[in-house]
Design an enzyme around this catalytic site. Structure first.
Site, short mmCIF file in Angstrom:
data_model
loop_
_atom_site.label_atom_id
_atom_site.label_comp_id
_atom_site.label_asym_id
_atom_site.label_seq_id
_atom_site.Cartn_x
_atom_site.Cartn_y
_atom_site.Cartn_z
N ARG A 192 35.04 39.58 33.41
CA ARG A 192 34.65 38.29 34.04
C ARG A 192 34.25 37.43 32.72
O ARG A 192 34.69 36.33 32.57
CB ARG A 192 33.67 38.27 35.01
CG ARG A 192 34.04 38.47 36.54
CD ARG A 192 35.17 39.45 36.68
NE ARG A 192 35.39 39.73 37.99
CZ ARG A 192 34.84 40.15 38.97
NH1 ARG A 192 33.86 41.10 38.56
NH2 ARG A 192 35.12 40.48 40.34
N ASP A 247 40.38 42.43 35.58
CA ASP A 247 40.06 41.83 37.00
C ASP A 247 41.06 40.47 36.78
O ASP A 247 41.65 40.18 35.94
CB ASP A 247 38.27 41.56 37.00
CG ASP A 247 37.93 41.53 38.41
OD1 ASP A 247 38.85 40.86 39.35
OD2 ASP A 247 37.07 42.51 38.56
N HIS A 256 41.98 42.71 42.64
CA HIS A 256 41.59 42.30 41.25
C HIS A 256 42.33 42.22 40.07
O HIS A 256 42.11 42.70 39.06
CB HIS A 256 40.35 43.08 41.10
CG HIS A 256 38.97 42.81 41.83
ND1 HIS A 256 38.09 42.08 41.58
CD2 HIS A 256 38.52 43.67 42.91
CE1 HIS A 256 37.13 41.96 42.62
NE2 HIS A 256 37.48 42.99 43.31
N ASP A 301 38.42 48.45 44.99
CA ASP A 301 37.71 47.64 45.90
C ASP A 301 38.38 46.24 46.29
O ASP A 301 39.15 45.91 45.58
CB ASP A 301 36.29 47.29 45.12
CG ASP A 301 36.61 46.57 43.54
OD1 ASP A 301 37.66 46.94 43.17
OD2 ASP A 301 35.62 45.67 43.44
N GLU A 302 37.87 45.73 47.44
CA GLU A 302 38.05 44.33 47.49
C GLU A 302 39.44 43.96 47.51
O GLU A 302 39.78 42.92 46.64
CB GLU A 302 37.35 43.32 46.85
CG GLU A 302 35.53 43.68 47.24
CD GLU A 302 34.70 42.83 46.08
OE1 GLU A 302 33.70 42.31 46.89
OE2 GLU A 302 35.30 42.42 45.06
N TRP A 352 27.66 43.02 36.66
CA TRP A 352 29.06 41.99 36.89
C TRP A 352 28.48 40.69 36.24
O TRP A 352 27.46 40.12 36.37
CB TRP A 352 29.27 41.97 38.49
CG TRP A 352 29.37 43.05 38.96
CD1 TRP A 352 28.63 43.67 39.91
CD2 TRP A 352 30.56 44.10 38.91
NE1 TRP A 352 29.29 44.97 40.38
CE2 TRP A 352 30.30 45.18 39.71
CE3 TRP A 352 31.89 43.94 38.49
CZ2 TRP A 352 31.27 46.25 39.85
CZ3 TRP A 352 32.69 44.89 38.63
CH2 TRP A 352 32.29 46.12 39.27
N THR A 353 29.47 40.03 35.63
CA THR A 353 29.07 39.16 34.59
C THR A 353 29.64 37.72 35.04
O THR A 353 29.81 36.98 34.09
CB THR A 353 29.68 39.31 33.02
OG1 THR A 353 30.92 39.63 33.11
CG2 THR A 353 29.00 40.74 32.84
C1 ACM Z 1 32.34 45.79 43.61
O1 ACM Z 1 31.21 45.21 43.26
N1 ACM Z 1 33.36 45.02 43.91
C2 ACM Z 1 32.64 47.21 43.33
#
Ligand code: ACM
Length: 543
Positions: A150, A179, A250, A316-317, A458-459
């Protein structure tokens, strides 16, 4: 003089200290037994620079010297540090890592000046009180995730964080390398990943609902030599670097570089660029053979660069809308007899699970990967609370506990409106200190699957190293104690005592130049001017 009672993370047992001690000066010699070379090099480089102690080689029996040796009666990563009149300082480790962690304790015993890069009082003699410290970690996985996707953290910053991790006896750096907003590792076979994927033209400032943009381009990536350097620097410090290539969600930066990786029958992926804002992105990888072959190429180069047993594949996501609308994806579901789009995600991750296992590595992914069943050796990073970790441990999978409710260090540190990075929920220093990686209700056999814990950084809202320091510290010190020390149950932990011990630790962090959040809240210069970065009224938190 600093005693073992002021060490962070807290050691298992401290005998002493007394008011007398051993003095180290420029005549103090160092004897290092075979197998202790990394600590020998580290002590000379670190204490030589900080304190002007050259620690020339000398005999094991030298009075008042420093001795390093292995002792197979001790556990892996454990050490015994003795400071005894006449005999000097001795560090015995159960393995080379144990000796190294003992040296980290010795540095703390030498006082804050040992954390500088040059002597501020040349010619000083440094005292260490007589004492015996027995110590070893609670968990073998004591991790920190840096999201360098990020906001890119230039190599120098990563090396500095490896030093900060070593100082806190943390031993796994999870590098989130890809990402939607950036691809950060050179892949020789697919150069556009970094030529195109490592830069974005502008960046959303603050929360994704904010109307503000930073109109400057942002980017950067690590060359393969940079990665080799990072991995070697980490290994010298007994830290493993676990790479993460996040699939199949991502992935917009990769799709911007190679549009054929996306769902071309649903969207015009040629119009996509590296994403400039935050949130969960619908542009996910297409479940095609072409995509699998492409990522096999990527992982082949990743395996050559990172010796880590575990390789993180994200997982994820991953929104399923494009797969639902894509004739290609639907045909694949029918052809493989899968249970809808969720089955497709499981098939995608399962492909790399088998692929990595065939190469002697183990897959690890975010807890969403549990949803489709996993190969035996695969492990799970439990981030959406404990539930994923509990289910994984019960199913016999290893787990790293990193629930966002406790150890997401991007989340704000206080409920006031003053935090410079005001995203997520409030996770105070005390919340982190009371984090328990092993949830109640697991049998001892299941609990043994909890490899350890990880703090995730997470940035999205950390555009420079100063913001990263502010978010990470002092909470990483509390996290280190949770992961290393054998603390009592959360409600019985002595947080007030931890805060008292932090007084000495803030002096160490000051000497290191760490821009931590000061006790009591941000200083004026740490606050965001005006509305920038503040949550916009009525919008949910960033995450
Ligand atoms: C995450 O925080 N999406 C692993």
């Amino acid at each position: 003089m600093t005693s073992g009672n002021e060490i962070i993370p807290a050691p298992r047992a401290v005998e002493g200290p007394t008011r007398c001690g051993v003095l180290l000066d420029d005549s103090t010699v160092l004897w290092a037994a075979p197998g202790t070379g990394s600590t020998e090099r580290w002590l000379r480089a670190t204490l030589g620079a900080a304190l002007g102690l050259p620690l020339p080689p000398g005999p094991a029996e030298a009075r008042g010297g420093v001795r390093l040796l292995l002792d197979d009666t001790l556990e892996p990563e454990s050490y015994r540090l003795s400071v005894i009149a006449d005999r000097g300082v001795e560090i015995r480790g159960g393995d080379p890592a144990g000796v190294f962690w003992g040296a980290q304790t010795l540095r703390q015993l030498l006082g804050p000046e040992a954390f500088r890069r040059a002597p501020v009082r040349p010619g000083t003699r440094y005292g260490v009180p007589h004492q015996i410290i027995e110590d070893g970690p609670r968990f073998p996985w004591r991790g920190l995730l840096l999201d360098v996707a990020r906001h890119f953290m230039p190599k120098e910053g990563v090396l500095r964080y490896l030093d900060l991790m070593a100082a806190h006896k943390l031993n796994v750096l999870h590098l989130h390398l890809t990402d939607d907003q950036g691809w950060r590792v050179e892949i020789e076979r697919h150069p556009r990943l970094t030529e195109v994927g490592s830069w974005r033209s502008r960046t959303k400032f603050g929360h994704r609902a904010s109307p503000l943009w930073d109109e400057r381009p942002h980017g950067g990536f690590y060359t393969q030599d940079d990665i080799r350097e990072i991995v070697a620097y980490a290994a010298e410090r007994h830290i493993t670097v676990v790479p993460e290539i996040d699939v199949p969600g991502h992935s917009q930066a990769a799709i911007a570089a190679y549009p054929e990786l996306g769902n071309t029958d649903v969207v015009d992926t040629r119009s996509l660029s590296v994403w400039d804002t935050w949130g969960i992105n619908p542009n996910v990888l297409a479940p095609t053979d072409n995509t699998l072959r492409f990522y096999e190429d990527v992982f082949e180069e990743i395996l050559a660069l990172f010796p880590s047993e575990f390789v993180h594949v994200g997982g994820d996501e991953c929104p399923k809308e494009q797969w639902r609308d894509s004739p290609t994806a639907q045909a694949r579901i029918r052809e493989l007899g899968l249970a809808g789009e969720d089955g497709l995600q499981a098939w995608f991750v399962g492909h790399f699970d088998t692929w990595l296992a065939a190469r002697g590595r183990r897959l690890i992914g975010w807890d969403e990967i549990l949803e489709g069943g996993l190969a035996d050796g695969a492990a799970v990073s439990s981030w959406r609370g404990y539930a994923g970790g509990i289910a994984a441990a019960r199913a016999g999978h290893d787990v790293v506990m990193c629930p966002e409710q406790h150890v997401y260090l991007d989340h704000r540190q206080d409920g006031g409106a003053e935090e410079p990075v005001p995203i997520g929920y409030v996770r105070t220093l005390e919340d982190v200190y009371r984090f328990e990686p092993v949830p109640p209700g697991l049998t001892p056999e299941e609990a043994a699957h909890v490899l350890g814990a990880q703090a995730n950084v997470w940035t999205e809202a950390m555009e420079d190293p100063a913001r990263v320091d502010y978010q990470v510290f002092p909470r990483l010190a509390a996290f280190a104690e949770v992961a290393w020390s054998r603390l009592p149950a959360p409600e019985r932990r002595d947080f007030a005592g931890f805060e008292r011990r932090m007084v000495a630790h803030y002096e160490r962090l000051d000497a290191l130049g760490v821009g931590y959040r000061p006790p009591g809240g941000p200083k004026p210069w740490q606050k965001r001017p005006g509305v920038l970065g503040r949550p916009i009224e009525g919008t949910p938190p960033m995450r």
